[in-house]
Design a protein around this motif. Structure first.
Motif, PDB file in Angstrom:
ATOM      1  N   UNK A 218       0.836  -1.211   0.000  1.00 11.12           N
ATOM      2  CA  UNK A 218       0.000   0.000   0.000  1.00 11.12           C
ATOM      3  C   UNK A 218       0.871   1.262   0.000  1.00 11.12           C
ATOM      4  N   UNK A 219       1.782   1.333  -0.966  1.00 13.75           N
ATOM      5  CA  UNK A 219       2.693   2.482  -1.044  1.00 13.75           C
ATOM      6  C   UNK A 219       2.436   3.325  -2.294  1.00 13.75           C
ATOM      7  N   UNK A 220       1.236   3.190  -2.881  1.00 11.26           N
ATOM      8  CA  UNK A 220       0.940   3.940  -4.104  1.00 11.26           C
ATOM      9  C   UNK A 220       1.021   5.453  -3.883  1.00 11.26           C
ATOM     10  N   UNK A 221       0.471   5.904  -2.752  1.00 11.34           N
ATOM     11  CA  UNK A 221       0.451   7.337  -2.477  1.00 11.34           C
ATOM     12  C   UNK A 221       1.869   7.875  -2.288  1.00 11.34           C
ATOM     13  N   UNK A 222       2.708   7.109  -1.554  1.00 10.18           N
ATOM     14  CA  UNK A 222       4.099   7.530  -1.351  1.00 10.18           C
ATOM     15  C   UNK A 222       4.859   7.566  -2.672  1.00 10.18           C
ATOM     16  N   UNK A 223       4.576   6.565  -3.514  1.00 12.66           N
ATOM     17  CA  UNK A 223       5.229   6.522  -4.822  1.00 12.66           C
ATOM     18  C   UNK A 223       4.838   7.737  -5.661  1.00 12.66           C
ATOM     19  N   UNK A 224       3.557   8.105  -5.592  1.00 14.55           N
ATOM     20  CA  UNK A 224       3.083   9.283  -6.343  1.00 14.55           C
ATOM     21  C   UNK A 224       3.749  10.558  -5.832  1.00 14.55           C
ATOM     22  N   UNK A 225       3.946  10.640  -4.498  1.00 18.09           N
ATOM     23  CA  UNK A 225       4.611  11.816  -3.925  1.00 18.09           C
ATOM     24  C   UNK A 225       6.064  11.901  -4.372  1.00 18.09           C
ATOM     25  N   UNK A 226       6.744  10.748  -4.392  1.00 15.99           N
ATOM     26  CA  UNK A 226       8.134  10.733  -4.845  1.00 15.99           C
ATOM     27  C   UNK A 226       8.239  11.139  -6.311  1.00 15.99           C
ATOM     28  N   UNK A 227       7.267  10.656  -7.108  1.00 15.65           N
ATOM     29  CA  UNK A 227       7.244  11.035  -8.531  1.00 15.65           C
ATOM     30  C   UNK A 227       7.021  12.542  -8.672  1.00 15.65           C
ATOM     31  N   UNK A 228       6.129  13.076  -7.836  1.00 18.54           N
ATOM     32  CA  UNK A 228       5.859  14.522  -7.872  1.00 18.54           C
ATOM     33  C   UNK A 228       7.118  15.318  -7.547  1.00 18.54           C
ATOM     34  N   UNK A 229       7.915  14.815  -6.582  1.00 17.44           N
ATOM     35  CA  UNK A 229       9.181  15.480  -6.229  1.00 17.44           C
ATOM     36  C   UNK A 229      10.126  15.514  -7.426  1.00 17.44           C
ATOM     37  N   UNK A 230      10.279  14.348  -8.061  1.00 17.00           N
ATOM     38  CA  UNK A 230      11.156  14.270  -9.240  1.00 17.00           C
ATOM     39  C   UNK A 230      10.627  15.147 -10.364  1.00 17.00           C
ATOM     40  N   UNK A 231       9.313  15.188 -10.508  1.00 19.14           N
ATOM     41  CA  UNK A 231       8.704  16.013 -11.557  1.00 19.14           C
ATOM     42  C   UNK A 231       8.950  17.490 -11.304  1.00 19.14           C
ATOM     43  N   UNK A 232       8.897  17.889 -10.028  1.00 17.55           N
ATOM     44  CA  UNK A 232       9.143  19.294  -9.679  1.00 17.55           C
ATOM     45  C   UNK A 232      10.563  19.690 -10.071  1.00 17.55           C
ATOM     46  N   UNK A 233      11.518  18.800  -9.811  1.00 18.40           N
ATOM     47  CA  UNK A 233      12.905  19.080 -10.174  1.00 18.40           C
ATOM     48  C   UNK A 233      13.041  19.273 -11.684  1.00 18.40           C
ATOM     49  N   UNK A 234      12.402  18.365 -12.456  1.00 15.02           N
ATOM     50  CA  UNK A 234      12.453  18.466 -13.923  1.00 15.02           C
ATOM     51  C   UNK A 234      11.745  19.734 -14.397  1.00 15.02           C
ATOM     52  N   UNK A 235      10.602  20.033 -13.763  1.00 13.54           N
ATOM     53  CA  UNK A 235       9.825  21.232 -14.137  1.00 13.54           C
ATOM     54  C   UNK A 235      10.641  22.506 -13.906  1.00 13.54           C
ATOM     55  N   UNK A 236      11.273  22.584 -12.736  1.00  9.18           N
ATOM     56  CA  UNK A 236      12.036  23.798 -12.403  1.00  9.18           C
ATOM     57  C   UNK A 236      13.204  24.002 -13.362  1.00  9.18           C
ATOM     58  N   UNK A 237      13.886  22.904 -13.709  1.00  5.80           N
ATOM     59  CA  UNK A 237      15.006  23.023 -14.638  1.00  5.80           C
ATOM     60  C   UNK A 237      14.516  23.418 -16.026  1.00  5.80           C
ATOM     61  N   UNK A 238      13.360  22.876 -16.433  1.00  3.62           N
ATOM     62  CA  UNK A 238      12.792  23.217 -17.744  1.00  3.62           C
ATOM     63  C   UNK A 238      12.366  24.679 -17.790  1.00  3.62           C
ATOM     64  N   UNK A 239      11.776  25.154 -16.703  1.00  2.00           N
ATOM     65  CA  UNK A 239      11.335  26.555 -16.653  1.00  2.00           C
ATOM     66  C   UNK A 239      12.537  27.491 -16.711  1.00  2.00           C
ATOM     67  N   UNK A 240      13.609  27.125 -16.021  1.00  2.74           N
ATOM     68  CA  UNK A 240      14.825  27.951 -16.056  1.00  2.74           C
ATOM     69  C   UNK A 240      15.354  28.068 -17.487  1.00  2.74           C
ATOM     70  N   UNK A 241      15.321  26.941 -18.227  1.00  2.00           N
ATOM     71  CA  UNK A 241      15.768  26.974 -19.620  1.00  2.00           C
ATOM     72  C   UNK A 241      14.810  27.811 -20.470  1.00  2.00           C
ATOM     73  N   UNK A 242      13.514  27.648 -20.229  1.00  2.00           N
ATOM     74  CA  UNK A 242      12.517  28.393 -20.994  1.00  2.00           C
ATOM     75  C   UNK A 242      12.670  29.899 -20.799  1.00  2.00           C
TER      76      UNK A 242
END
Length: 596
Positions: free
Chosen positions: A230-254
């Motif tokens: 029953x770790x689906x929610x934790x997995x989604x949170x970890x994915x969100x963290x990684x996504x935030x990192x990718x998003x921030x780097x993409x925005x900086x480039x944009x």
């Protein structure tokens, strides 16, 4: 640009497409310049004709003049429309050559990269994540294709259009040309300073994307474990963290890329203002006609998109360079496991290990220490030991997944390194401890190691592995399609299909690496009884931590911490009352306790 030099071999291969693309670009730009000249001529004609028309007093002469004037204006309009259509046609041809070339190169690159992946040793895959491998063959190759397609197409257009337009502008009016193009050096300096920022941020984005891909791949592969705990929610949170990192780097480039377009448009607007101001002064002085101003404004607008695309093309090239650097890292990986003589003589199956040492290159763990034994052709040997004793390492060395760090392995008296690698592995039927089945039919999984599929051999192999009855009970029998990693089957069924796959290729050497660990005692006995027939006149090595699997073997060796501590037959080792006898007693008592 240095990392992108490796792509030159592809540009040479498809030079026909590239040269045609350059030719079509030159022709299309000719049809860009001519309409501007026609506009200048038409405007000057209209101005002159209007003055002339006002000079006619008689109505008849005025009507004739008006009719001729309109006819010529229509001709000019048709010519300009024709030029636009011709330019559109050649733009279509440019895309049919350069963009298609980029797609062909993308196809070749993916094939080359995948083929290179297949050649790399097992040690490479132990230290590289699957997500990283997938990102480089998909995302990185896609970004490189953007350089080979749109970037080259617009880059060539820029290199062709600028000399043609500016050269012609200079022949018309040098002063007006200089003032209208005055903002361009400012643009060049701005791009120079922003380039490094784009490159740095592009590399960070690609690394972040690779980490994100790895996380997603692991989450999907381990979805059963995630749900079970029953770790689906934790997995989604970890994915969100990684996504935030990718998003921030993409925005900086944009944000950096966003500086280009307002800057370029402002500079183009400044060029237009300077053209009208300087040109207007020259018209007042009687040095040029009205048409020249209109012509130069058109030229400035013609140069707008190439100059505007310069920032975009620069960004594509920088991101492609970052991606190609990552691709080159993998292409520079060398497979040190190669054949010294590519020997392909018939294999009988005699195996000898002499003082074999092995240390895992990544971890530095010593898995084997001075291991020596000999198996005659057609004999069978069991290798028994607890977890971590080095049993599976022996299997990997025999398959040349790794090479020994000391000592040597002989096959029919010949150093194993002399045999052609593919030929060697084709002659070994290997059943790994970690079963992997493909998302294909059961029949194709069993026939995986065969050059030509024969259902008779497939069915016989299934019977020998004691899985035939299970398969025929499925609605589609041998044509049943398995889920990812064989998820359709139970653990024992997957294990037996894996054994059938090894048997089906009819190898000279049969190597079973703890392959009966997932089956119950009854199934194990059934498989072992079937293996009695299979192992006749075939060199067989049974690797296991269960002593019950060793009964079939002609000889047994016991490993402990990478060393051989005992060797002999089943009866001899029981009589010694050593490690083997202790293991046998413990496992026998455990089996009896389970039965009770």
């Amino acid at each position: 640009m240095k990392p992108l030099w490796r792509l030159n071999k592809y540009l040479v291969k498809y030079k026909g497409y590239l040269l045609l693309g350059i030719l079509f670009t030159i022709i299309s730009n000719v049809f860009v310049i001519i309409p501007a000249q026609l506009v200048r001529i038409a405007i000057d004609y209209v101005v002159d004709s209007f003055s002339l028309y006002q000079g006619f007093a008689e109505a008849d002469l005025a009507g004739i003049a008006r009719s001729g004037f309109l006819r010529i204006v229509v001709i000019f309009g048709v010519l300009i429309l024709g030029m636009a259509l011709l330019r559109g046609f050649f733009l279509f041809l440019i895309r049919q050559t350069i963009i298609i070339m980029s797609r062909l190169i993308e196809y070749d690159m993916k094939n080359e990269l995948f083929e290179h992946y297949q050649k790399l040793p097992l040690s490479f895959y132990r230290r590289t994540s699957t997500g990283d491998l997938m990102a480089r063959i998909s995302e990185d190759v896609g970004l490189v294709r953007m350089y080979l397609g749109p970037a080259i197409m617009y880059g060539i257009n820029l290199l062709v259009l600028f000399p043609m337009v500016i050269g012609y502008m200079l022949t018309v009016n040098v002063e007006l040309t200089i003032y209208s193009l005055l903002p361009l050096p400012i643009l060049s300096v701005s791009i120079y300073y922003v380039n490094n920022m784009i490159n740095e941020r592009s590399e960070k984005i690609q690394k972040s994307l690779s980490s994100l891909s790895t996380f997603v791949q692991e989450a999907f592969s381990g979805i059963r474990v995630l749900k079970a705990f029953v770790r689906e929610e934790d997995s989604a949170k970890e994915f969100a963290k990684s996504s935030v990192d990718y998003k921030e780097k993409s925005i900086r480039l944009t944000k950096v890329e966003a500086l280009f377009f307002p800057l370029i448009l402002a500079l183009i607007g400044l060029s237009t203002i300077l053209t009208v101001y300087i040109g207007g002064r020259q018209v007042i002085a009687g040095e040029i006609g009205y048409g020249v101003i209109a012509e130069f404004i058109l030229y400035v607008n013609i140069l707008t998109w190439p100059v505007t695309s310069l920032g975009w093309v620069t960004s594509i090239i920088q991101r492609a360079a970052a991606s190609q650097t990552r691709i080159n890292e993998f292409l520079d990986e060398k497979n040190h496991i190669v054949s010294t003589e590519n020997l392909q003589t018939e294999i009988q199956g005699a195996i000898e290990m002499r003082e074999v040492d092995f240390v895992y290159p990544d971890s530095g763990i010593r898995a084997l220490d001075k291991v020596s034994f000999k198996i005659n052709a057609g004999q069978s040997m069991a290798i028994i030991g607890t977890t971590g004793s080095g049993k599976s390492t022996l299997a990997n060395l025999l398959m040349r997944m790794y090479d020994t760090t000391g000592g040597e392995i002989l096959l029919d008296g010949v150093d194993i390194k002399k045999y052609d690698l593919a030929f060697l592995r084709k002659n070994i039927g290997f059943v790994p401890q970690d079963v992997f089945l493909f998302s294909d039919t059961i029949a194709n999984n069993i026939a995986f190691g065969m050059d030509e599929t024969s259902m008779d051999i497939v069915e016989k192999a299934a019977k020998d592995a004691d899985v035939y009855d299970n398969i025929v009970e499925f609605p589609q029998g041998f044509q049943t399609r398995l889920g990812e990693r064989g998820i359709t089957l139970s653990g024992g069924q997957k294990q037996r299909v894996s054994i059938a796959r090894a048997i089906a290729k009819e190898p000279k050497i049969l190597l079973l690496d703890d392959c009966l660990s997932a089956v119950d005692t009854k199934t194990e006995n059934a498989i072992l009884n079937a293996l009695k027939v299979i192992m006749v006149d075939r060199t067989s090595i049974i690797i296991s931590h269960r002593v019950s699997s060793a009964k079939l073997a002609d000889k047994i060796i016991v490993l402990d911490d990478g060393r051989i501590v005992e060797h002999g037959t089943h009866e001899q080792l029981l009589a010694k009352k050593g490690v083997y006898a202790e293991l046998y007693e413990k496992q026998t008592q455990s089996a009896e306790a389970i039965e009770e």
